[in-house]
Motif scaffolding. Structure first.
Motif, PDB file in Angstrom:
ATOM      1  N   SER A   7       0.829  -1.349  -0.042  1.00 14.53           N
ATOM      2  CA  SER A   7      -0.028   0.084  -0.177  1.00 14.53           C
ATOM      3  C   SER A   7       0.805   1.430  -0.014  1.00 14.53           C
ATOM      4  N   PHE A   8       2.152   0.977   0.361  1.00 17.22           N
ATOM      5  CA  PHE A   8       3.123   2.388   0.384  1.00 17.22           C
ATOM      6  C   PHE A   8       3.782   2.346  -0.716  1.00 17.22           C
ATOM      7  N   LYS A   9       3.936   1.486  -1.521  1.00 17.85           N
ATOM      8  CA  LYS A   9       4.525   1.259  -3.026  1.00 17.85           C
ATOM      9  C   LYS A   9       4.069   1.889  -3.976  1.00 17.85           C
ATOM     10  N   THR A  10       4.796   2.436  -4.750  1.00 18.12           N
ATOM     11  CA  THR A  10       4.301   2.890  -6.220  1.00 18.12           C
ATOM     12  C   THR A  10       4.024   1.913  -6.969  1.00 18.12           C
ATOM     13  N   ALA A  11       3.474   1.997  -8.033  1.00 16.32           N
ATOM     14  CA  ALA A  11       3.028   0.621  -9.160  1.00 16.32           C
ATOM     15  C   ALA A  11       4.243   0.196  -9.581  1.00 16.32           C
ATOM     16  N   GLU A  12       5.104   1.326 -10.062  1.00 16.74           N
ATOM     17  CA  GLU A  12       6.481   0.456 -10.593  1.00 16.74           C
ATOM     18  C   GLU A  12       7.482   0.034  -9.506  1.00 16.74           C
ATOM     19  N   GLU A  13       7.344   0.421  -8.233  1.00 16.71           N
ATOM     20  CA  GLU A  13       7.960  -0.205  -7.212  1.00 16.71           C
ATOM     21  C   GLU A  13       7.643  -1.501  -6.770  1.00 16.71           C
ATOM     22  N   LEU A  14       6.305  -1.613  -6.937  1.00 14.20           N
ATOM     23  CA  LEU A  14       5.712  -3.071  -6.632  1.00 14.20           C
ATOM     24  C   LEU A  14       5.875  -3.895  -7.606  1.00 14.20           C
ATOM     25  N   ALA A  15       5.997  -3.501  -8.872  1.00 12.73           N
ATOM     26  CA  ALA A  15       6.463  -4.433  -9.929  1.00 12.73           C
ATOM     27  C   ALA A  15       7.898  -4.879  -9.931  1.00 12.73           C
ATOM     28  N   ALA A  16       8.600  -4.001  -9.582  1.00  7.10           N
ATOM     29  CA  ALA A  16      10.029  -4.253  -9.869  1.00  7.10           C
ATOM     30  C   ALA A  16      10.636  -4.918  -8.523  1.00  7.10           C
ATOM     31  N   THR A  17      10.233  -4.869  -7.181  1.00  7.59           N
ATOM     32  CA  THR A  17      10.615  -5.354  -5.863  1.00  7.59           C
ATOM     33  C   THR A  17       9.912  -6.579  -5.617  1.00  7.59           C
ATOM     34  N   SER A  18      10.755  -7.152  -4.314  1.00  5.44           N
ATOM     35  CA  SER A  18       9.799  -8.434  -4.093  1.00  5.44           C
ATOM     36  C   SER A  18       8.724  -7.895  -3.219  1.00  5.44           C
ATOM     37  N   PRO A  19       7.557  -8.710  -2.823  1.00  9.21           N
ATOM     38  CA  PRO A  19       6.373  -8.473  -2.150  1.00  9.21           C
ATOM     39  C   PRO A  19       7.018  -8.204  -0.500  1.00  9.21           C
ATOM     40  N   PHE A  20       8.347  -9.130  -0.194  1.00  9.32           N
ATOM     41  CA  PHE A  20       8.545  -8.759   1.273  1.00  9.32           C
ATOM     42  C   PHE A  20       9.608  -7.719   1.507  1.00  9.32           C
ATOM     43  N   SER A  21       9.837  -6.953   0.424  1.00  7.24           N
ATOM     44  CA  SER A  21      10.725  -5.909   0.689  1.00  7.24           C
ATOM     45  C   SER A  21       9.837  -4.572   1.331  1.00  7.24           C
ATOM     46  N   LEU A  22      10.972  -3.893   1.918  1.00  4.86           N
ATOM     47  CA  LEU A  22      10.105  -2.671   2.731  1.00  4.86           C
ATOM     48  C   LEU A  22       9.836  -1.595   1.525  1.00  4.86           C
ATOM     49  N   PRO A  23       8.857  -0.633   1.895  1.00  6.11           N
ATOM     50  CA  PRO A  23       8.653   0.300   0.809  1.00  6.11           C
ATOM     51  C   PRO A  23       9.656   1.328   0.818  1.00  6.11           C
ATOM     52  N   ALA A  24      10.306   1.968  -0.159  1.00  5.17           N
ATOM     53  CA  ALA A  24      11.235   2.979  -0.074  1.00  5.17           C
ATOM     54  C   ALA A  24      10.732   4.123   0.436  1.00  5.17           C
ATOM     55  N   ASN A  25       9.359   4.568   0.705  1.00  9.93           N
ATOM     56  CA  ASN A  25       8.930   5.813   1.537  1.00  9.93           C
ATOM     57  C   ASN A  25       7.686   5.547   1.995  1.00  9.93           C
ATOM     58  N   TRP A  26       7.737   5.331   3.317  1.00 11.08           N
ATOM     59  CA  TRP A  26       6.629   5.029   4.170  1.00 11.08           C
ATOM     60  C   TRP A  26       5.544   6.410   4.416  1.00 11.08           C
ATOM     61  N   PHE A  27       5.967   7.319   3.840  1.00  8.54           N
ATOM     62  CA  PHE A  27       4.918   8.580   3.691  1.00  8.54           C
ATOM     63  C   PHE A  27       4.332   8.657   2.405  1.00  8.54           C
ATOM     64  N   ASN A  28       4.178   7.819   1.534  1.00  6.19           N
ATOM     65  CA  ASN A  28       3.552   7.816   0.330  1.00  6.19           C
ATOM     66  C   ASN A  28       2.127   7.452   0.732  1.00  6.19           C
ATOM     67  N   TRP A  29       1.152   8.568   0.730  1.00  4.04           N
ATOM     68  CA  TRP A  29      -0.070   8.309   0.868  1.00  4.04           C
ATOM     69  C   TRP A  29      -1.222   8.516  -0.221  1.00  4.04           C
ATOM     70  N   ASP A  30      -0.369   8.650  -1.390  1.00  2.83           N
ATOM     71  CA  ASP A  30      -1.015   8.690  -2.766  1.00  2.83           C
ATOM     72  C   ASP A  30      -2.195   7.456  -2.963  1.00  2.83           C
ATOM     73  N   ASN A  31      -1.752   6.150  -2.530  1.00  3.65           N
ATOM     74  CA  ASN A  31      -2.616   5.141  -2.705  1.00  3.65           C
ATOM     75  C   ASN A  31      -3.669   5.187  -2.030  1.00  3.65           C
TER      76      ASN A  31
END
Length: 300
Positions: free
Chosen positions: A57-81
């Motif tokens: 929920s804190f990842k962008t669409a590009e980050e979600l597609a490029a990283t592992s589901p178990f990886s932590l989001p790069a920005n915990w303050f991404n409230w756009d979603n």
């Protein structure tokens, strides 16, 4: 040979108790290990999917597609979603309609449940056992087998596509509350009723001033369980309220999933928004839930 040696030879040799204690300790440790292993696996199965949705929920669409589901989001303050899910998913409308169903059902269940249990527990009348049997029968029969008759009834009362239809269903089908209220009433002495009636109190006054206040722990427990059930129910709300203006949290999420099926980050945020109210209910009132259930299950 001396008498002391003969006495020593005559004494039976007692087996050592240490091996038995060690065996019992080993069995206890094995049982405790199995217990913790089982609940550890259950916690993993329950919480790992929630954590994956939270990360997404804190990842962008590009980050979600490029990283592992178990990886932590790069920005915990991404409230756009969350903003997208809240606005386009009509979460505020769903929260308002859900709150109406929850509080309306709580009031109706509390009044009808306590009054029914009071009559069945305190009064001895001819149809008492048949009524109890009907309640038990309603608990055994699956509700889906009577769905056609219930749908025809709601449609005949002109309650289809209204908030009153599911509200009537939620108030009238919670049979477990009768059992829990009856168990609580068995712990309340009938001498309180008799003393109040000797002072001139009517049955209504006894119920209002003595019985209902003493049933508040059970009412709180049942209210919490009922609230979580309604907030997670999608079957009744989808079937009886298909209109978009009557969307609740579960149905709003289902519609949002259909419209934004490719935007997984926004879907994760929508799932977290729907999950949050019921999770908060449980975390805040979990002690009250277990205390009420145990008090209702054990007679004093």
């Amino acid at each position: 040979m001396s008498q002391l040696q003969q006495a020593g030879q005559a004494k039976p040799v007692r087996p050592a108790a240490a091996p038995a204690r060690s065996s019992a300790r080993a069995r206890r440790l094995l049982a405790d290990g199995g217990y913790y292993l089982f609940f550890g696996v259950m916690c993993v199965l329950v919480f790992v999917p929630i954590l994956l949705v939270l990360f997404g929920s804190f990842k962008t669409a590009e980050e979600l597609a490029a990283t592992s589901p178990f990886s932590l989001p790069a920005n915990w303050f991404n409230w756009d979603n969350y903003a997208t899910a809240f606005k386009e998913g009509n979460m505020l409308l769903g929260l308002r309609n859900t709150a109406f169903l929850v509080f309306g059902s709580l009031i109706g269940n509390a009044l009808l449940g306590t009054m029914t249990a009071y009559v069945l527990n305190r009064f001895d009348f001819r149809l008492r056992k048949p009524v109890l049997l009907l309640f038990m029968l309603a608990m055994i029969i699956p509700s889906y087998t009577t769905e056609i008759a219930r749908f025809q009834l709601i449609h005949g009362l002109n309650l289809y596509n209204t908030l009153s239809g599911p509200l009537l269903i939620y108030i009238g089908t919670d049979i477990m509350q009768i059992y829990i209220y009856t168990q609580f009433l068995q712990k309340i002495s009938t001498q309180l009723d008799e003393s109040a009636m000797l002072d001139g109190a009517s049955y209504t006054r006894v119920f209002r001033s003595i019985i209902f206040p003493l049933l508040l722990p059970a009412t709180a427990t049942l209210g919490i369980l009922k609230s979580v059930t309604i907030m997670n129910d999608i079957y009744v709300q989808t079937l009886y309220m298909p209109k978009r203006e009557l969307a609740t949290l579960p149905t709003a999420l289902m519609t949002f999933v259909g419209e934004r099926s490719s935007d997984l980050s926004a879907l994760c945020a929508g799932i977290m928004l729907v999950l949050l109210p019921s999770a908060l209910f449980y975390l805040v009132f979990q002690r009250l839930i277990f205390k009420g259930l145990m008090d209702g299950a054990v007679k004093g």
